[in-house]
Design a protein around this motif. Structure first.
Motif, mmCIF file in Angstrom:
data_model
loop_
_atom_site.group_PDB
_atom_site.id
_atom_site.type_symbol
_atom_site.label_atom_id
_atom_site.label_comp_id
_atom_site.label_asym_id
_atom_site.label_seq_id
_atom_site.Cartn_x
_atom_site.Cartn_y
_atom_site.Cartn_z
ATOM 1 N N HIS A 46 23.271 -8.915 7.899
ATOM 2 C CA HIS A 46 24.390 -8.108 7.393
ATOM 3 C C HIS A 46 24.031 -6.629 7.470
ATOM 4 N N THR A 86 28.524 -18.127 -0.854
ATOM 5 C CA THR A 86 27.446 -17.143 -0.709
ATOM 6 C C THR A 86 27.111 -16.479 -2.040
ATOM 7 N N ASP A 90 34.586 -12.562 -3.508
ATOM 8 C CA ASP A 90 35.400 -11.865 -2.507
ATOM 9 C C ASP A 90 34.923 -12.178 -1.086
ATOM 10 N N ARG A 91 33.617 -12.227 -0.909
ATOM 11 C CA ARG A 91 33.084 -12.540 0.421
ATOM 12 C C ARG A 91 33.429 -13.972 0.819
ATOM 13 N N HIS A 94 36.947 -14.191 1.966
ATOM 14 C CA HIS A 94 37.082 -13.668 3.326
ATOM 15 C C HIS A 94 36.628 -14.708 4.349
#
Length: 203
Positions: A46, A86, A90-91, A94
């Motif tokens: 990332h 994860t 929010d991630r 997505h």
């Protein structure tokens, strides 16, 4: 001349090798992967500086192990894409959305083996078809036999650990964002990891 042309008798197999072959043959049977004691995870670079790690929480898997002829072994796995985790809400939302897994339209990610081979005493390579969304591509997975045991409930278990790497773009997962300093937000390369405990089905 007969002294030099006589066929030499083959040496008997070493006891340790015989024991290993017998132990492997004893594994033969059908197994169900135990999600409560297994992990199917991933890691991806990332922002060019660190790895984000995650796992899938909901899946079903079946193994057929042939310890005498490992090439006859098979594996099948179905993973619920909405179960991606994860640790950041929010991630994860997505990842479930259209930019990545599109979990509503494609609820399952699947793997079906097409071949298997023993590459060392306790190592195996499984080749199969990995399907993500509507794309199916071949995948090689190297696994190491971690051991066998009978648990406190009398169930026979076998454990495997392994990993492989894929390029997510080959499965149509192409979303990204450019960084001001150069590079991209999410690496194309993804490491998949498997820590599997499977229970032998009752005869």
């Amino acid at each position: 001349m007969a002294l030099f042309t006589r066929k030499r008798a083959e040496a008997p197999a070493a006891p340790a090798l015989v024991a290993a072959d017998l132990a492997l043959a004893a594994l033969t049977g059908d197994y169900t992967i135990d999600p409560a004691h297994s992990t199917i995870g991933f890691a991806v670079r990332h922002a060019m500086v660190t790895n984000v790690r995650g796992a899938f929480g909901t899946y079903e898997g079946r193994l057929h192990l042939d310890g005498s002829e490992p090439g006859r072994s098979t594996a099948a796995l179905e993973i619920r894409t909405e179960s991606v985790d994860t640790g950041i809400g929010d991630r994860d939302a997505h990842l479930r959305g259209g930019d990545f897994f599109d979990a509503e339209a494609f609820p399952l990610m699947t793997f079906r083996s097409t071949a298997a081979e023993q590459t060392a005493a306790d190592r195996f390579r499984v080749t199969g078809d990995l399907t993500i969304k509507d794309v199916t591509r071949p995948l090689n997975l190297d696994l190491e036999l971690q051991g066998t045991a009978t648990d406190v409930y009398g169930a026979e278990r076998v454990g495997f650990e392994g990993s492989t790497e894929i390029l997510r773009s080959e499965w149509g997962l192409t979303w990204n964002a450019a960084l001001e300093a150069g590079g991209v937000m999410v690496s194309d390369k993804v490491k998949l990891t498997f820590d599997i405990s499977a229970v032998k089905n009752a005869a």
